[in-house]
Design an enzyme around this catalytic site. Structure first.
Site, PDB file in Angstrom:
ATOM      1  N   GLY A 177     -16.101   3.501  -0.633  1.00 31.49           N
ATOM      2  CA  GLY A 177     -15.018   2.536  -1.042  1.00 31.49           C
ATOM      3  C   GLY A 177     -14.914   1.065  -0.188  1.00 31.49           C
ATOM      4  N   GLY A 217      -2.334   6.392  -7.411  1.00 29.10           N
ATOM      5  CA  GLY A 217      -2.492   5.002  -7.607  1.00 29.10           C
ATOM      6  C   GLY A 217      -3.879   4.686  -7.898  1.00 29.10           C
ATOM      7  N   ASP A 249      -7.054  -3.441  -7.534  1.00 22.88           N
ATOM      8  CA  ASP A 249      -7.818  -2.305  -7.368  1.00 22.88           C
ATOM      9  C   ASP A 249      -8.855  -2.085  -8.196  1.00 22.88           C
ATOM     10  OD1 ASP A 249      -6.757  -1.612  -4.713  1.00 22.88           O
ATOM     11  OD2 ASP A 249      -5.464  -0.419  -5.770  1.00 22.88           O
ATOM     12  N   ARG A 301       0.140  16.386 -13.626  1.00 22.85           N
ATOM     13  CA  ARG A 301      -0.099  14.984 -13.057  1.00 22.85           C
ATOM     14  C   ARG A 301      -1.009  14.141 -13.806  1.00 22.85           C
ATOM     15  NH1 ARG A 301       0.158  12.376  -7.274  1.00 22.85           N
ATOM     16  NH2 ARG A 301       0.481  10.421  -7.591  1.00 22.85           N
ATOM     17  N   THR A 320       0.851  -1.194   0.075  1.00 25.89           N
ATOM     18  CA  THR A 320      -0.195   0.184   0.223  1.00 25.89           C
ATOM     19  C   THR A 320       0.796   1.220   0.017  1.00 25.89           C
ATOM     20  OG1 THR A 320      -1.879   0.987   0.779  1.00 25.89           O
ATOM     21  CG2 THR A 320      -0.106   0.054   2.583  1.00 25.89           C
ATOM     22  N   LYS A 378       3.191   1.513  -3.773  1.00 29.93           N
ATOM     23  CA  LYS A 378       2.815   0.789  -4.949  1.00 29.93           C
ATOM     24  C   LYS A 378       3.438   0.894  -6.167  1.00 29.93           C
ATOM     25  CE  LYS A 378      -2.158   0.908  -3.457  1.00 29.93           C
ATOM     26  NZ  LYS A 378      -3.631   1.086  -3.656  1.00 29.93           N
ATOM     27  N   ALA A 414      -5.257  11.758  -9.396  1.00 32.31           N
ATOM     28  CA  ALA A 414      -4.284  11.190 -10.489  1.00 32.31           C
ATOM     29  C   ALA A 414      -3.028  10.214  -9.902  1.00 32.31           C
ATOM     30  CB  ALA A 414      -3.760  12.309 -11.323  1.00 32.31           C
ATOM     31  N   ASN A 450      -7.538  17.184 -11.485  1.00 32.78           N
ATOM     32  CA  ASN A 450      -6.576  16.901 -10.365  1.00 32.78           C
ATOM     33  C   ASN A 450      -6.147  18.088  -9.773  1.00 32.78           C
ATOM     34  OD1 ASN A 450      -4.964  15.001  -8.748  1.00 32.78           O
ATOM     35  ND2 ASN A 450      -3.176  15.421  -9.854  1.00 32.78           N
TER      36      ASN A 450
HETATM   37  P1  NAP Z   1      -2.098   8.859  -4.006  1.00 30.05           P
HETATM   38  O1  NAP Z   1      -1.373   8.088  -4.964  1.00 30.05           O
HETATM   39  O2  NAP Z   1      -1.240   9.405  -3.046  1.00 30.05           O
HETATM   40  O3  NAP Z   1      -3.189  10.018  -4.551  1.00 30.05           O
HETATM   41  C1  NAP Z   1      -3.564  11.192  -3.969  1.00 30.05           C
HETATM   42  C2  NAP Z   1      -4.364  11.987  -5.097  1.00 30.05           C
HETATM   43  O4  NAP Z   1      -5.039  12.838  -4.191  1.00 30.05           O
HETATM   44  C3  NAP Z   1      -3.430  12.939  -5.736  1.00 30.05           C
HETATM   45  O5  NAP Z   1      -3.817  12.803  -7.246  1.00 30.05           O
HETATM   46  C4  NAP Z   1      -3.312  14.137  -4.996  1.00 30.05           C
HETATM   47  O6  NAP Z   1      -3.279  15.288  -6.313  1.00 30.05           O
HETATM   48  C5  NAP Z   1      -4.927  14.254  -4.580  1.00 30.05           C
HETATM   49  N1  NAP Z   1      -4.688  15.243  -3.497  1.00 30.05           N
HETATM   50  C6  NAP Z   1      -4.377  14.663  -2.224  1.00 30.05           C
HETATM   51  N2  NAP Z   1      -4.659  15.547  -1.522  1.00 30.05           N
HETATM   52  C7  NAP Z   1      -5.288  16.710  -1.989  1.00 30.05           C
HETATM   53  C8  NAP Z   1      -5.987  17.554  -1.420  1.00 30.05           C
HETATM   54  N3  NAP Z   1      -5.936  18.454  -0.397  1.00 30.05           N
HETATM   55  N4  NAP Z   1      -6.752  18.479  -2.523  1.00 30.05           N
HETATM   56  C9  NAP Z   1      -6.793  17.932  -3.661  1.00 30.05           C
HETATM   57  N5  NAP Z   1      -6.165  16.672  -4.084  1.00 30.05           N
HETATM   58  C10 NAP Z   1      -5.686  16.148  -3.575  1.00 30.05           C
HETATM   59  O7  NAP Z   1      -3.294   8.165  -3.314  1.00 30.05           O
HETATM   60  P2  NAP Z   1      -4.204   6.782  -3.721  1.00 30.05           P
HETATM   61  O8  NAP Z   1      -3.304   5.536  -3.348  1.00 30.05           O
HETATM   62  O9  NAP Z   1      -4.567   7.162  -5.187  1.00 30.05           O
HETATM   63  O10 NAP Z   1      -5.269   6.943  -2.688  1.00 30.05           O
HETATM   64  C11 NAP Z   1      -6.093   7.991  -2.883  1.00 30.05           C
HETATM   65  C12 NAP Z   1      -7.407   7.709  -1.995  1.00 30.05           C
HETATM   66  O11 NAP Z   1      -8.229   6.440  -2.520  1.00 30.05           O
HETATM   67  C13 NAP Z   1      -7.038   7.167  -0.477  1.00 30.05           C
HETATM   68  O12 NAP Z   1      -8.332   7.857   0.364  1.00 30.05           O
HETATM   69  C14 NAP Z   1      -7.193   5.807  -0.302  1.00 30.05           C
HETATM   70  O13 NAP Z   1      -7.464   5.195   0.823  1.00 30.05           O
HETATM   71  C15 NAP Z   1      -8.347   5.537  -1.414  1.00 30.05           C
HETATM   72  N6  NAP Z   1      -8.331   4.060  -2.001  1.00 30.05           N
HETATM   73  C16 NAP Z   1      -9.170   3.065  -1.524  1.00 30.05           C
HETATM   74  C17 NAP Z   1      -9.122   2.075  -2.121  1.00 30.05           C
HETATM   75  C18 NAP Z   1     -10.086   0.912  -1.626  1.00 30.05           C
HETATM   76  O14 NAP Z   1     -10.030  -0.110  -1.776  1.00 30.05           O
HETATM   77  N7  NAP Z   1     -11.360   1.394  -1.368  1.00 30.05           N
HETATM   78  C19 NAP Z   1      -7.998   1.625  -2.925  1.00 30.05           C
HETATM   79  C20 NAP Z   1      -7.146   2.577  -3.351  1.00 30.05           C
HETATM   80  C21 NAP Z   1      -7.101   3.838  -2.674  1.00 30.05           C
HETATM   81  P3  NAP Z   1      -1.660  15.716  -6.621  1.00 30.05           P
HETATM   82  O15 NAP Z   1      -1.201  14.836  -7.693  1.00 30.05           O
HETATM   83  O16 NAP Z   1      -1.771  17.296  -6.902  1.00 30.05           O
HETATM   84  O17 NAP Z   1      -0.748  15.589  -5.210  1.00 30.05           O
END
Ligand code: NAP
Length: 271
Positions: free
Chosen positions: A227, A112, A84, A138, A44, A48, A110, A133
């Site tokens: 989710g 994972g 995922d 990105r 995680t 990833k 944008a 995004n």
């Molecule tokens: P990640 O790779 O860290 O990406 C986070 C994304 O959110 C980036 O595009 C980032 O934008 C944006 N972001 C972060 N903070 C922000 C803010 N304050 N305002 C606007 N945009 C913001 O994270 P991820 O792995 O994709 O996970 C994202 C969410 O999905 C998490 O809450 C995670 O728990 C959830 N998730 C759930 C599952 C499930 O099984 N339900 C699976 C995967 C992920 P920038 O590019 O501009 O930084």
């Protein structure tokens, strides 16, 4: 969830958490090979993307997403997968009763999670995926990558400031794939008062089970999906990759509900 699945099938297996710092990740991967009776792992945040590098093989799915969430030890080789996207699609069908083919989808984020969901949606030939995004660059690089694999799908990359009633009216499905909404103090991504009742609004966040986005969407008459279903089905697929057995989904769902204290979806709108 995984331990409940092992118990349900009478398997003498165990799933344990292992916190690993980014700089220790390559050594952690090597250590996995030496664990006796090791079958596999989940990976995680923040590992990833790094996992793509240290493995012996990576599935086509994980390669096109650019991230690994599941590792399987097969014939002495560490093989990376990504469950995922499939987890999200199963939740969309099973929990929200939605067939996304031909639909216009807005995806916020944008990272994972967003890449996995965008790939899965493109595979079933949605009409359009619009990636919003915070950093538009990105989103643009994700869109450039996806266009190569899915020429029949229209992809757009926009900054969050482009959210407005006109763009929302064009969409059938809106998905939050950012962590915004995990904390009560998070400012909203945009004015949720703009949501129209015809939208299906999804959030990848599973804790809390109802984010402010989903709460606003539900009050405005939208169908909503949190989710929890994605978490359940990505885990069920990982279980099947490790064990070769059909996942006992009801037991996994029950374990999740006990842990989270929430249901997975309200597919029919306001209760
Ligand atoms: P990640 O790779 O860290 O990406 C986070 C994304 O959110 C980036 O595009 C980032 O934008 C944006 N972001 C972060 N903070 C922000 C803010 N304050 N305002 C606007 N945009 C913001 O994270 P991820 O792995 O994709 O996970 C994202 C969410 O999905 C998490 O809450 C995670 O728990 C959830 N998730 C759930 C599952 C499930 O099984 N339900 C699976 C995967 C992920 P920038 O590019 O501009 O930084």
């Amino acid at each position: 969830m995984q331990n409940a699945a092992f118990a349900a099938l009478g398997l003498d297996w165990v799933y344990i958490p292992w916190g690993v710092r980014p700089e220790a990740f390559p050594r952690a991967l090597e250590a996995l090979r030496r664990i006796e009776n090791f079958a596999g792992a989940n990976v995680t945040i923040p590992h990833k993307e790094a996992a793509l590098e240290g493995l012996d093989e990576v599935s086509a799915e994980a390669l096109s997403i650019g991230a690994v969430n599941t590792i399987v030890l097969r014939d002495g080789l560490l093989v990376g997968h990504n469950t995922d996207g499939e987890g999200f699609m199963t939740a969309l069908r099973e929990e929200a009763g939605e067939d996304p083919r031909g639909k216009r989808v807005g995806l916020v984020g944008a990272g994972g999670g967003a890449k996995a969901v965008a790939c899965a949606l493109a595979q079933v030939e949605v009409a359009e995926v619009c990636l919003f995004n915070r950093s538009r660059d990105r989103a643009q690089s994700v869109v450039n990558h996806l266009r190569k694999s899915f020429p029949n799908v229209e992809f757009l990359a926009l900054g969050l400031q482009y959210f407005g009633p006109d763009i929302l009216r064009r969409l059938d499905i809106l998905i939050n794939a950012t962590p915004v909404g995990m904390e009560p103090s998070d400012p909203p991504l945009f004015d949720y008062g703009m949501l129209g009742e015809e939208l299906l609004v999804c959030d990848l966040i599973y804790r809390p089970a109802e984010t402010p986005l989903l709460a606003s969407a539900r009050l405005r008459g939208c169908r909503v999906l949190n989710g929890c279903g994605m978490l359940l089905y990505q885990g069920a697929r990982a279980f099947e990759l490790w064990t070769g057995l059909k996942a006992p989904v009801p037991f996994m769902r029950q374990a999740l509900a006990q842990g989270e204290g929430g249901s997975t979806a309200s597919p029919t709108g306001p209760a």
